[in-house]
Design an enzyme around this catalytic site. Structure first.
Site, PDB file in Angstrom:
ATOM      1  N   ASP A  50      -1.985   2.142  -4.828  1.00  0.00           N
ATOM      2  CA  ASP A  50      -3.228   2.653  -4.278  1.00  0.00           C
ATOM      3  C   ASP A  50      -4.332   1.608  -4.427  1.00  0.00           C
ATOM      4  O   ASP A  50      -4.289   0.749  -5.317  1.00  0.00           O
ATOM      5  CB  ASP A  50      -3.646   3.938  -4.998  1.00  0.00           C
ATOM      6  CG  ASP A  50      -2.671   5.081  -4.726  1.00  0.00           C
ATOM      7  OD1 ASP A  50      -2.046   5.071  -3.644  1.00  0.00           O
ATOM      8  OD2 ASP A  50      -2.521   5.955  -5.597  1.00  0.00           O
ATOM      9  N   HIS A  84       0.812  -1.219   0.000  1.00  0.00           N
ATOM     10  CA  HIS A  84       0.000   0.000   0.000  1.00  0.00           C
ATOM     11  C   HIS A  84       0.847   1.273   0.000  1.00  0.00           C
ATOM     12  O   HIS A  84       0.320   2.368  -0.178  1.00  0.00           O
ATOM     13  CB  HIS A  84      -0.930  -0.004   1.214  1.00  0.00           C
ATOM     14  CG  HIS A  84      -2.247   0.683   0.952  1.00  0.00           C
ATOM     15  ND1 HIS A  84      -2.519   1.361  -0.210  1.00  0.00           N
ATOM     16  CD2 HIS A  84      -3.368   0.787   1.708  1.00  0.00           C
ATOM     17  CE1 HIS A  84      -3.728   1.863  -0.156  1.00  0.00           C
ATOM     18  NE2 HIS A  84      -4.273   1.523   0.998  1.00  0.00           N
TER      19      HIS A  84
END
Length: 408
Positions: free
Chosen positions: A383, A379
């Site tokens: 995204d 992450h």
């Protein structure tokens, strides 16, 4: 008598030290020339170290689980020769090594019995222990006929003839034994890799269901018409080609992230790692340049590297260098999972089991073959929107498999 010093050999490839994962001897044991003394592990390669001489082991430098530097003394052997020598002999055998339990002498218990046996350590002479080890007999299966229950050669003869003679424990006996297993070798490296991945990478996991009814029909048809030299197709080669096609559109997924240097490396080559369970633990053999392979070539290379990983013959380059990984447990895949990213990659695609589920087609419920994809992403650099878009594209390709084979 002369003492022969065997040093840790130089196994090449810039390796400075190795972990001792198994000892086949202990001080006082007789050894013969070419008898395997120990097994050491470097990265994911297991190396057996044979004895260059015959004699008696007088000293062992390190215990299982400890590391020894190249050129450092490993073991001393008392010989009858007149020369003092230092040896660096090595025999490579890339096969999985079992992890011995701390509370059990692995030489005494090479085979576990499924029959209940006394918990105490069996009494036996070194010669009897050696004979039992060579024959693959767990001395705990035998009831000794010698003084104080000592196991004799005659007891081994009787065992070979009629099987174990055991005194059954009381049905209500409490079990108080605690087995402590030292984490060594490949299992320790797996633990370290998993800890590194989870501690360094903030995972985001995205689960989506895929209707693979048409894909399964195509796979069945292709398998029915395959040539004798062609491997049987599973769903994985189709997924591999779908990944190749998708990362060409989203190259950010076919990448590694060096967080220390703050650098993302995106690769043109698609080296797909396939998480594979082996007798020694989880390894990730790599199908290199999947972007240049067709469906049958992907299937053949996947089968080759997976088999090599399972039987311990995989080379170092076949177990490293992946740019994106697929994880599949086959029929044990469950409904959903949370796969751990293969550090330093940024994405892993988890395959769950296929199940027939009712699906509404607008007029009625019809049975369809449904499979979930459970995929994780780094992450920090991926995204959620991009992760979802990536999986949705793979889903579209698998649900309309003809698209996999159409040139972009």
């Amino acid at each position: 008598m002369t003492e022969y010093v065997l040093k840790m050999p130089d196994v090449g490839e810039g390796v400075a030290e190795a972990e001792v994962v198994e000892w086949h001897v202990k001080p006082g044991d007789p050894v013969r020339e070419d008898m395997v003394l120990a097994a050491v592990m470097t990265d994911k390669a297991t190396i057996e170290i044979p004895s260059p001489v015959s004699g008696i082991v007088t000293w062992i430098a390190v215990e299982v689980g400890e590391t020894v530097a190249v050129k450092a003394p490993l073991v001393r052997i008392e010989t009858k020769g007149g020369e003092v020598a230092v040896s660096e002999v090595v025999k490579t055998e890339k096969k999985p090594v079992s992890t011995p339990a701390k509370s059990v002498d692995v030489k005494e218990a090479p085979v576990r019995s499924e029959v209940s046996a006394p918990a105490q350590k069996p009494l036996a002479s070194p010669a009897v222990r050696r004979r039992a080890l060579d024959a693959g007999i767990d001395l705990r299966q035998l009831a000794g006929s010698g003084p104080a229950g000592r196991i004799t050669h005659e007891d081994i003869d009787a065992f070979n003839t009629s099987g174990p003679r055991l005194v059954a424990p009381a049905a209500s006996a409490k079990k108080t034994a605690v087995e402590e297993i030292k984490i060594t070798g490949l299992r320790r490296k797996i633990a370290e890799k998993m800890a590194l991945s989870v501690s360094r990478i903030p995972h985001i996991t995205y689960v989506e269901e895929v209707d693979v009814s048409d894909l399964e029909e195509l796979r069945t048809t292709m398998n029915a018409g395959r040539k004798a030299e062609q491997p049987k197709l599973t769903i994985l080669p189709f997924l591999m080609l779908a990944v190749v096609k998708t990362v060409a559109e989203q190259p950010a997924m076919n990448a590694t992230f060096d967080d220390a240097a703050g650098v993302i490396s995106r690769f043109g080559a698609v080296h797909i790692g396939i998480a594979t369970q082996t007798p020694a633990g989880l390894v990730v053999p790599v199908v290199r340049h999947s972007e240049a392979r067709g469906i049958w070539d992907c299937a053949a290379e996947l089968a080759r590297v997976a088999d090599a990983a399972r039987n311990g013959s995989a080379q170092r380059e076949e177990l490293s260098g992946s740019t994106i990984t697929i994880s599949s447990l086959g029929a044990l895949g469950g409904i959903a999972s949370t796969p751990v990213i293969n550090h330093p990659e940024v994405a892993i695609i988890g395959v769950n089991k296929i199940a027939i589920r009712p699906v509404w087609d607008g007029n009625q419920f019809v049975p369809r073959k449904i499979m979930n994809l459970s995929s994780s992403f780094d992450h920090r650099v991926v995204d959620g929107w991009d992760a979802a878009r990536f999986i949705q594209r793979i889903k579209a390709l698998l649900e309309t498999p003809a698209l996999i084979f159409i040139e972009s």
